[in-house]
Each structure stands twice: as structure tokens, then as C-alpha cells.
Design an enzyme around this catalytic site. Sequence first.
Site, PDB file in Angstrom:
ATOM      1  N   ASN A 163       1.473   4.252  -8.892  1.00 39.68           N
ATOM      2  CA  ASN A 163       1.664   3.426  -7.698  1.00 39.68           C
ATOM      3  C   ASN A 163       0.342   3.191  -6.975  1.00 39.68           C
ATOM      4  O   ASN A 163       0.040   2.073  -6.540  1.00 39.68           O
ATOM      5  CB  ASN A 163       2.633   4.117  -6.729  1.00 39.68           C
ATOM      6  CG  ASN A 163       4.072   4.084  -7.194  1.00 39.68           C
ATOM      7  OD1 ASN A 163       4.425   3.362  -8.120  1.00 39.68           O
ATOM      8  ND2 ASN A 163       4.905   4.874  -6.554  1.00 39.68           N
ATOM      9  N   ARG A 167       3.914 -10.431 -11.566  1.00 39.27           N
ATOM     10  CA  ARG A 167       2.665  -9.671 -11.668  1.00 39.27           C
ATOM     11  C   ARG A 167       2.703  -8.628 -12.775  1.00 39.27           C
ATOM     12  O   ARG A 167       3.645  -7.842 -12.889  1.00 39.27           O
ATOM     13  CB  ARG A 167       2.351  -8.989 -10.335  1.00 39.27           C
ATOM     14  CG  ARG A 167       1.018  -8.258 -10.309  1.00 39.27           C
ATOM     15  CD  ARG A 167       0.745  -7.700  -8.943  1.00 39.27           C
ATOM     16  NE  ARG A 167       0.514  -8.755  -7.980  1.00 39.27           N
ATOM     17  CZ  ARG A 167       0.896  -8.699  -6.709  1.00 39.27           C
ATOM     18  NH1 ARG A 167       1.576  -7.658  -6.282  1.00 39.27           N
ATOM     19  NH2 ARG A 167       0.636  -9.694  -5.890  1.00 39.27           N
ATOM     20  N   HIS A 201      12.301 -15.783  -8.047  1.00 38.11           N
ATOM     21  CA  HIS A 201      12.622 -14.355  -8.097  1.00 38.11           C
ATOM     22  C   HIS A 201      14.132 -14.119  -8.158  1.00 38.11           C
ATOM     23  O   HIS A 201      14.582 -12.994  -8.384  1.00 38.11           O
ATOM     24  CB  HIS A 201      12.017 -13.671  -6.859  1.00 38.11           C
ATOM     25  CG  HIS A 201      12.032 -12.188  -6.889  1.00 38.11           C
ATOM     26  ND1 HIS A 201      12.823 -11.428  -6.052  1.00 38.11           N
ATOM     27  CD2 HIS A 201      11.345 -11.303  -7.649  1.00 38.11           C
ATOM     28  CE1 HIS A 201      12.626 -10.149  -6.289  1.00 38.11           C
ATOM     29  NE2 HIS A 201      11.741 -10.039  -7.254  1.00 38.11           N
ATOM     30  N   TYR A 258      16.582   1.969 -12.198  1.00 42.20           N
ATOM     31  CA  TYR A 258      16.679   1.309 -10.904  1.00 42.20           C
ATOM     32  C   TYR A 258      18.144   1.174 -10.498  1.00 42.20           C
ATOM     33  O   TYR A 258      18.986   0.819 -11.314  1.00 42.20           O
ATOM     34  CB  TYR A 258      16.084  -0.100 -10.975  1.00 42.20           C
ATOM     35  CG  TYR A 258      14.586  -0.184 -11.108  1.00 42.20           C
ATOM     36  CD1 TYR A 258      13.893  -1.253 -10.531  1.00 42.20           C
ATOM     37  CD2 TYR A 258      13.852   0.757 -11.798  1.00 42.20           C
ATOM     38  CE1 TYR A 258      12.519  -1.366 -10.643  1.00 42.20           C
ATOM     39  CE2 TYR A 258      12.472   0.666 -11.925  1.00 42.20           C
ATOM     40  CZ  TYR A 258      11.818  -0.395 -11.348  1.00 42.20           C
ATOM     41  OH  TYR A 258      10.469  -0.496 -11.464  1.00 42.20           O
ATOM     42  N   ARG A 276      13.796   1.722   1.240  1.00 37.40           N
ATOM     43  CA  ARG A 276      13.118   2.662   0.351  1.00 37.40           C
ATOM     44  C   ARG A 276      11.621   2.762   0.625  1.00 37.40           C
ATOM     45  O   ARG A 276      11.050   3.837   0.667  1.00 37.40           O
ATOM     46  CB  ARG A 276      13.324   2.258  -1.107  1.00 37.40           C
ATOM     47  CG  ARG A 276      12.745   3.258  -2.107  1.00 37.40           C
ATOM     48  CD  ARG A 276      12.628   2.667  -3.496  1.00 37.40           C
ATOM     49  NE  ARG A 276      11.460   1.817  -3.623  1.00 37.40           N
ATOM     50  CZ  ARG A 276      11.439   0.656  -4.278  1.00 37.40           C
ATOM     51  NH1 ARG A 276      12.520   0.199  -4.831  1.00 37.40           N
ATOM     52  NH2 ARG A 276      10.334  -0.066  -4.350  1.00 37.40           N
ATOM     53  N   HIS A 333      16.806   0.112  -5.573  1.00 42.92           N
ATOM     54  CA  HIS A 333      16.320  -1.260  -5.707  1.00 42.92           C
ATOM     55  C   HIS A 333      17.345  -2.296  -5.260  1.00 42.92           C
ATOM     56  O   HIS A 333      17.002  -3.450  -5.040  1.00 42.92           O
ATOM     57  CB  HIS A 333      15.918  -1.518  -7.165  1.00 42.92           C
ATOM     58  CG  HIS A 333      15.121  -2.755  -7.381  1.00 42.92           C
ATOM     59  ND1 HIS A 333      15.659  -3.900  -7.941  1.00 42.92           N
ATOM     60  CD2 HIS A 333      13.830  -3.045  -7.109  1.00 42.92           C
ATOM     61  CE1 HIS A 333      14.717  -4.833  -8.015  1.00 42.92           C
ATOM     62  NE2 HIS A 333      13.609  -4.356  -7.512  1.00 42.92           N
TER      63      HIS A 333
END
EC number: 2.7.4.1
Length: 719
Positions: free
Chosen positions: A58, A414, A444, A477, A573, A601
Site C-alpha cells: 500500500n 491504474r 468505473h 473483497y 474503511r 469494498h
Amino acid sequence: MNDQQPIEEAPRLDTPEGRYVNRELSWLSFNRRVLAEAENAAFPLLERLRFLSISASNLDEFTMIRIAGLEGQATRGLETLGIDGRDPRQQLEAIRAEVLELVQRQQGILDDLRQLLAVEDIWIATIDDLEQDQLSWLEEYFENDILPIITPQAIDPSHPFPFVANMGMGVIFRLKRGKRQTDLVEMVLIPSGAPRFVRVPGESGSSRAIYISIEQLIVRFAGLLFPGFKILGDGLFRVLRDSDIEVEDEAEDLVRFFRTAIQRRRRGHVVLLELDDECDEISEALLREQFDIDAAMIVKTPGMLGLSDLAQITAEPRPDLKFEPFSPRYPERVLAHDGDCFSAIREKDLVVHHPYESFEVVVDFLRQAAVDPAVVSIKQTLYRAGDQSPVIAALIAAAENGKAVTAVVELKARFDEERNIHWANELERAGVQVIYGFTEWKTHAKVSLVVRREEDGYRTYCHFGTGNYHPVNARIYTDFSFFTADPALGRDAAKLFNFVTGYIEPTELEKLSISPIGLQDKLYRLIDHEIANAKAGKPAGIWAKMNAITNKGVIDKLYEASAAGVPVTLVVRGICSLRAGIPGLSDNIEVKSIIGRFLEHSRMWVFANGYNLPSKRASVYITSADAMSRNLEHRVEVMVPVTNKTVHDQLLDQVMLANILDTERSWRLDPDGEYRRMRVDVGGFNCHEYFMANPSLSGRGKASSASDVPRLTLKGKRK
């Protein structure tokens, strides 16, 4: 470490800093919560090591994207202010101090885990810890397996400084040979395809696992690489480069643009140089000079570089040191229809709650559409699909079977740009109509649309998701897959695809809300309705679950709701730029973050609608969008109202309530800006364990009764 000053020293509420939390600092707070799971004694040791690896990964991405972006703004003299009023240089100053502290904490946790794992016969060893027979084996391994794939590169006027790729790691040596007057500098780059850790064989019948990092081998056996040279010094280094891709509005061919941009990204300017703290001084000075490091961040550490690679060790076959295996359930209601997805959906709407319920039902929906003679058309958005994608395979099969198949492939996902270009090529070869969407906006939204010819005419079946069509992520997720044959949602979904493929802006949508052309305004109206109810003395309330909230407009609306007396509970989150529980600003807002075995998620909003929450008359929505400006203003997203009774009950009375009631995996955002773990004691509640143990409401088959699922109340679980 506090994310903000104590409340008594907090900035005034009429200033940006007093009203909002800096996005980057909030993200670092989130990553500290992830790292804290590596210290969680309740977790198995290899899972704790995995959290350490995730935290490091991360931080790498944060550096390559967020820090790089701020560096670019500062270098160009841009004064773009963060939500809290800080300019790029002020943000960088605050970020750098916290990053250095986070890196030090990671190293301390690694030292602790090394000791605990050694007790379990898993050694993340230094080469000096090894016995002679192990060193002999490693020397032979180095000669046979490492020497052939590494290349020493001299650095002198006739050998310019070599290019070091993004996330590249290497060892730099200072050498001397014979009576040569000047030192020779050599660099050895570690090939990206080489294993970071070498597992040393134990004695026959031994369960001991010993791991040695490849850079230790290169340093220890450098004499085999440089025979006849005296090694005067060495140093290990690692670089991270600017990895963001900015799409040019005038780009005429997106595929060609991204192919070029991906190559440029690999050569982006260095934003971080990591060094071991025993790095040879002369070599360090050379590295600083060559990487133009004045404009970047330097991290020196006595520990290991590139901690994200520790994920390799978590693959060690020690089930006793990992979470107990969990197999996702397949929705019973689909099985009750002999596995026929269309028959089950036609009967009534269905929500599949991943990863507790299998992603296979999503794949089966598309596979069945691909071979069903009655299916005439399939339309699909693809943001991330993974390396071995069964979704792509199903779309290819559908095209080969003569279906009209349209795929909206988002090239701007990305770090998945190259993979998505590959999938687009594969789909086009099979006859799929591939669309790349908007130049300035990312698509998206996660939507599948299947048109089927039936006895009473054409029927449209839709899948709306909060997560990507990615089978690996769907095992980790938490996300929703909503299946419906609602004609209004089918008509709206068709307009969505026309918007993306033909720029035909939808008008008079019946149920869907779409960003960037209306979703944010819809949220405002829903919040305003709760404000009006509160002012009229009616019950009011807002519950929401998301990954991040940074959009100033939404935050201000929630502050307005709080001031009107609307109780607001947010399960966020990650990044949260909203300040919670501040007198005079957000008295009625509570924020919590859930971090645990699964990555939260899924995204949903709940509005009381004039009744006390939870209520069968509450308005419930699922969405692909977080409450971020990029989602609401610069991406194509969808928000879907849930009206089917069973699905409504599942999302509100099961999923949302479980998240609110969770104590064992939750962190509460306090008014002083610090996240603190909620108490874990007798009677605590773990939402992940609840979902693993209990079937979903809408996925139950007819053989199951409502009593099979323990119902929840705000006061706790009801037996």
C-alpha cells in the site's frame, strides 16, 4: 500517533483545517490500521506477516501515485490546495514525517514476527545465522541459479549509470584490484523475475523452513562475481518512480497513447530512494547524484527493503499458521432452479454477497448467456478482470456463438492498463465490439446486460456490482452482485451503455442514478429529505458504507444533516476527510472503519425515509461509487435502488446492521481525530464470522426458513 491535534488545540471550525481532514494524512492513518493487524495476536502468524506485506505494498503505491503527484505540483509551482487548505509543499512536509515513522514501525514489527515465526520453525534469516552446510548449499545455488541471471555493470565514463526500473532493487559495490589507483564502482540489479527469497532445504524429515533474501546471497558471494577484486564497500538500494498516467484530452488513439504512456511510466522520475543504513558512503553519494534525489524522499533503514515481497513467504504450507480455510457458498436459490441463473433471477431479484457467496454465480450468468440460443445480446463493462479471466472467456464464447457482444474496456484502470489492452485485443479478435469509453472520465460502473428472447417477448437481465469482474479479488473483497430482471432497470442500463458507447446522455432515467450527470445531486436530495424530516419532527437517519469519503459537497451535506439532528453512521474503511463527533460541527455523526480477514469494498447508502432505522420502508441503494470527487464528478458510476423485499432485508437487516454492530474488527474515529480499536470482550461481535457462518437472505432456497439466519437488532444479535 495522532492524525490531528487534540481537540482542545484543534483549529477553528470556520477554517478548512478545522472542518476537514487532509486526504493523504487520512490514508496514512488507514495504512496504520492495516499495519496494526500485523500486531494482532488473535491472528495466525503467517496472516500477520501478510498484513505487513500488504501495508508495505500500500505504501509503495501511495508513494508512486500520491506523493509523486504532490511532488509534481510543487515542482511546477502549482498551489492546488487540499481539502484542509494545505498547499502541496505543506502536505509533503507532513506526509514525509509520517511515512518515515510508518517505515520504522514496519521494521519493528518484522523483527517481532521474525522471532515469533522462528519459534514455529519458519526462519526469515540473515546469512550469518546459517550453519556451514547450509552456506555450502547456498553457494552452489548461487553459482548455478543466480550467477547466470545477474549482470554486473561497471559505472565509469565509458559505462554510464544504468537505468533502474520502477520498484527495482540492486546492490552497488566499490571495488579495488591490484595497484589500480582509482576504485571501481559496479552495480548488480536484481532481476524482477528472480525469487526475492530462497528457501534453504532443511534436514531430511525436518519441518524447518529457512528463507534468505537474494540480496544477501549477492553480497555474501560477491567474490564469485568479482574474482581478484577487493570489496571496499557495498550498499543495497531500491527506487520507486512516479507511476501515474495523465490522459491527454487531445489523444486521438487511446490504445496507442496508453502503450506509450506505460513505457514512460517505467521511466518516471524517482520519488523514493530506499537505502540500507550500512550503505557505503561513496556509493550512497553516487546514488543520490544519479537519481537527482534532492527532489525525492530518502529512507534509510537498518532492516529489510521492499517488505511487500514478504508475501512470498506467506505461501509456506503451514495451515496451522493461517486462517481456517473458507469455501464460499453457492446461492441455494440458483441451485433450486437446477443452476439456471435466468430462471432464478426471473423469479425475483437476488443479491450475492462476496466473498461469502461464490463469484462463480457471476461467471455462470455470463457462461449461460454465451451458450443459450435465446440470448441475442450481451453488454459488459470491464474495469479490472485479472490475468486468467473466466468473464473474458465467456464473452469470447458468446461472440463466437453469434451473440451481439459489446465490451466497454476501461484503459485507465491504474496498473491494469497493459492487461486491459491485452484483453481488448483478445475480445476484438473474437468479434466482440470493444469500446474504450470517455477520454476524460473513467468508466468505473460494474454492469452486465443480457437480452433474451422469451415467450412473451424480449426480457433484459442485469447484473450490477460494487466490485470488479475479477475472480481473485472476489475471494478477498466484500462486494455485492445484484441480479435483476426489473424492466425499468433494464431500460436504464441500456441507456447507460448508450451513454458510454455513443455519448448519448440519458434522460428520464426511471431508477438508476449515474455519475457524473446526476448521482451526486441524487445523494444531495436524499440527504435533504432526511434534513426536512428531522426539522418536521419525523424520524430521520442516514447509514452508509463505503471505502472513502473525501468529496467536500457530500461532507458539507452530512454536516448540515448533523446540525439538523439527523443521526449519521458511516462505515468507512479507508480515507475519511470528514471529522466526526465535533461539537457544533458533527455532533450526530459516527464513523467507524472495519479492517480484518476480508477487505471491505461494498458500498451502500440507507435513508430512514421518515421511519426509525432499521425499517422496511427505509430507502436502500447499492453503488459502485465512493463519496469521492473522482467518483462523483470524473467517473461513470451507478447507484441502484433496492426495492425487492428480501434483498432489501438482506442489505439493511443483515449486512448493514452487522457492520454497525461489529466490535472485533472495528476502529472508531474519535473527535480528536484518532482511530481507536473498539473493545473486544465477552459478547463482542465479528461481522466477518457472522457472514461466513450464515447464509444470505436472498440467496436462501425454499428449503431454508427465515429462522436459519440469526436476525440482528441494534441492541445486538437476536437468537
